[in-house]
Design a protein around this motif. Structure first.
Motif, short mmCIF file in Angstrom:
data_model
loop_
_atom_site.label_atom_id
_atom_site.label_comp_id
_atom_site.label_asym_id
_atom_site.label_seq_id
_atom_site.Cartn_x
_atom_site.Cartn_y
_atom_site.Cartn_z
N VAL A 1 3.64 -2.01 -3.06
CA VAL A 1 2.22 -2.60 -2.84
C VAL A 1 2.65 -3.96 -3.36
O VAL A 1 3.06 -4.06 -4.44
N GLY A 2 2.17 -4.99 -2.36
CA GLY A 2 2.49 -6.43 -2.36
C GLY A 2 1.19 -7.07 -2.83
O GLY A 2 0.21 -6.60 -3.48
N ALA A 3 1.33 -8.42 -2.45
CA ALA A 3 0.11 -9.33 -2.85
C ALA A 3 -1.04 -9.10 -1.81
O ALA A 3 -0.91 -8.05 -0.90
N SER A 4 -2.24 -9.47 -1.91
CA SER A 4 -3.29 -9.38 -1.04
C SER A 4 -3.08 -10.10 0.55
O SER A 4 -2.40 -11.15 0.38
N ASP A 5 -3.63 -9.55 1.30
CA ASP A 5 -3.46 -10.22 2.79
C ASP A 5 -3.92 -11.73 2.60
O ASP A 5 -3.50 -12.71 3.09
N PHE B 1 -11.60 -9.22 3.40
CA PHE B 1 -11.52 -8.08 2.59
C PHE B 1 -10.85 -7.98 1.48
O PHE B 1 -10.60 -6.97 0.86
N THR B 2 -9.75 -8.84 1.35
CA THR B 2 -8.60 -8.93 0.23
C THR B 2 -8.00 -7.58 0.24
O THR B 2 -7.88 -6.76 -0.68
N ASN B 3 -7.58 -7.00 1.61
CA ASN B 3 -6.72 -5.92 1.39
C ASN B 3 -5.41 -6.01 0.95
O ASN B 3 -4.57 -7.03 1.03
N MET B 4 -4.97 -5.23 0.07
CA MET B 4 -3.66 -5.23 -0.60
C MET B 4 -2.47 -4.92 0.61
O MET B 4 -2.79 -4.14 1.30
N MET B 5 -1.48 -5.70 0.43
CA MET B 5 -0.43 -5.34 1.41
C MET B 5 0.48 -4.34 1.00
O MET B 5 0.72 -4.22 -0.24
N ASN B 6 0.94 -3.43 1.91
CA ASN B 6 1.85 -2.26 1.75
C ASN B 6 3.11 -2.82 2.67
O ASN B 6 2.97 -3.00 3.67
N ILE B 7 4.04 -2.48 2.01
CA ILE B 7 5.61 -2.73 2.82
C ILE B 7 5.95 -1.27 2.87
O ILE B 7 6.45 -0.81 1.76
N VAL B 8 6.51 -0.78 4.09
CA VAL B 8 6.46 0.68 4.15
C VAL B 8 7.95 0.80 5.20
O VAL B 8 8.15 -0.05 5.78
N ASP B 9 8.51 2.03 4.70
CA ASP B 9 9.60 2.57 5.93
C ASP B 9 8.88 3.10 6.87
O ASP B 9 8.15 4.17 6.99
N LYS C 1 10.05 -8.55 -2.91
CA LYS C 1 8.78 -8.60 -2.62
C LYS C 1 8.64 -7.16 -1.61
O LYS C 1 7.63 -7.22 -0.96
N GLY C 2 9.80 -6.71 -1.01
CA GLY C 2 9.32 -5.62 -0.43
C GLY C 2 10.46 -5.54 0.83
O GLY C 2 10.48 -4.59 1.59
N GLY C 3 11.09 -6.77 1.44
CA GLY C 3 11.97 -6.64 2.21
C GLY C 3 11.50 -6.62 3.63
O GLY C 3 12.22 -5.83 4.66
N ALA C 4 10.28 -6.86 4.05
CA ALA C 4 9.67 -6.77 5.26
C ALA C 4 10.63 -7.37 6.58
O ALA C 4 11.15 -8.36 6.32
N GLN C 5 10.81 -6.56 7.36
CA GLN C 5 11.50 -7.07 8.77
C GLN C 5 10.32 -7.45 9.82
O GLN C 5 10.72 -8.20 10.73
#
Length: 209
Positions: free
Chosen positions: A176-180, A78-86, A37-41
Motif C-alpha cells: 500500500v502506497g500513498a493516496s492517488d 476519493f483519496t483512494n490509497m494506491m496499491n502496487i501489486v504483482d 515505493k513498490g517498484g511499479a513498472q
C-alpha cells in the motif's frame, strides 16, 4: 500548486484514452516506481475515477495555467490509497479484455488509462475480448510475456476488482502506497510557470474503428 500549458481534458473527453487519464497514470507511476515505493513498472487508472477536466483558464484569482489544490481535488476526490501489486502478463491481458467484455463492460466498455511506456491496440470492429489485439500489448517496446510477473500500480478500488475487473483481485505481494491524490499533487508540484505540464498526446492506445 502546479502549472499547465493548455486544457487537459479528462471527464469531458469522448475518446477511450483521455489526456488527463494519461497524466494521472504517469503521476502514479513516477511516485511508485522507486524500489522502496513498490517498484511499479506501469500504472492503470479507472476512467470513472477522473471526475473533472483541468482547465487552463483561471477559475478565480490564481492566474491562467495555475492548478490549485482545489482543482486537483475535484479531479481525484476519493483519496483512494494506491496499491502496487504483482500481476502476470496473462492477468494483465485479461484485465485489458475485461475492459470490453463481460456482464459489466461488454455493452459499455470501461477503458483503463495507462502510464507512459504501456501500449496496445483496441480494435472496435471486433466484439468482446477480441477487441484487444493481444500481440500488440507492449511495455517499453517489449511484448508482454504471459508467464512473466509485472509490478502494477493501481488504486484500491481497482485492486479490489471494481468496475468489473475481477482478475485484478488475483494480485499478489500487495504494497500500500500513498493516496492517488498525493501522487497527482506531487507530480503537479514539480511543474513551474516556466516549465508547465503540456497535455499528454493520448497516443498509447491505438483505436481501430
Amino acid at each position: 500548486m502546479g502549472f499547465i500549458s493548455a486544457d487537459i481534458p479528462g471527464r469531458g473527453w469522448e475518446a477511450p484514452e483521455k489526456p488527463l487519464g494519461d497524466l494521472i497514470a504517469d503521476a502514479q507511476l513516477e511516485a511508485l516506481a522507486p524500489a522502496d515505493k513498490g517498484g511499479a513498472q506501469l500504472a492503470i487508472m479507472n476512467p470513472g475515477g477522473i471526475r473533472a477536466d483541468l482547465a487552463y483558464k483561471a477559475a478565480g484569482s490564481e492566474g491562467d495555467g495555475v492548478v490549485t489544490y482545489g482543482e486537483s481535488y475535484t479531479v481525484q476526490p476519493f483519496t483512494n490509497m494506491m496499491n502496487i501489486v504483482d500481476l502476470t502478463g496473462a492477468q494483465l491481458i485479461t484485465a485489458l479484455q475485461q475492459q470490453v467484455s463481460g456482464p459489466v463492460n461488454g455493452a459499455s466498455p470501461k477503458i483503463l488509462q495507462v502510464s507512459k511506456g504501456f501500449a496496445y491496440t483496441l480494435d472496435l470492429t471486433k466484439t468482446g475480448a477480441d477487441r484487444i489485439v493481444v500481440d500488440s500489448v507492449k511495455l517499453n517496446g517489449a511484448a508482454i510475456d504471459p508467464a512473466k510477473t509485472y509490478r502494477v500500480a493501481m488504486n484500491e478500488f481497482l485492486a479490489g476488482g471494481g468496475d468489473g475487473f475481477t482478475v485484478l483481485k488475483e494480485h499478489k505481494h500487495k504494497l500500500v502506497g500513498a493516496s492517488d491524490l498525493d501522487c497527482f499533487n506531487a507530480y503537479l508540484g514539480k511543474s513551474t510557470a516556466a516549465s508547465p505540464i503540456a497535455p499528454p498526446a493520448a497516443d498509447r492506445i491505438t483505436v481501430v474503428k
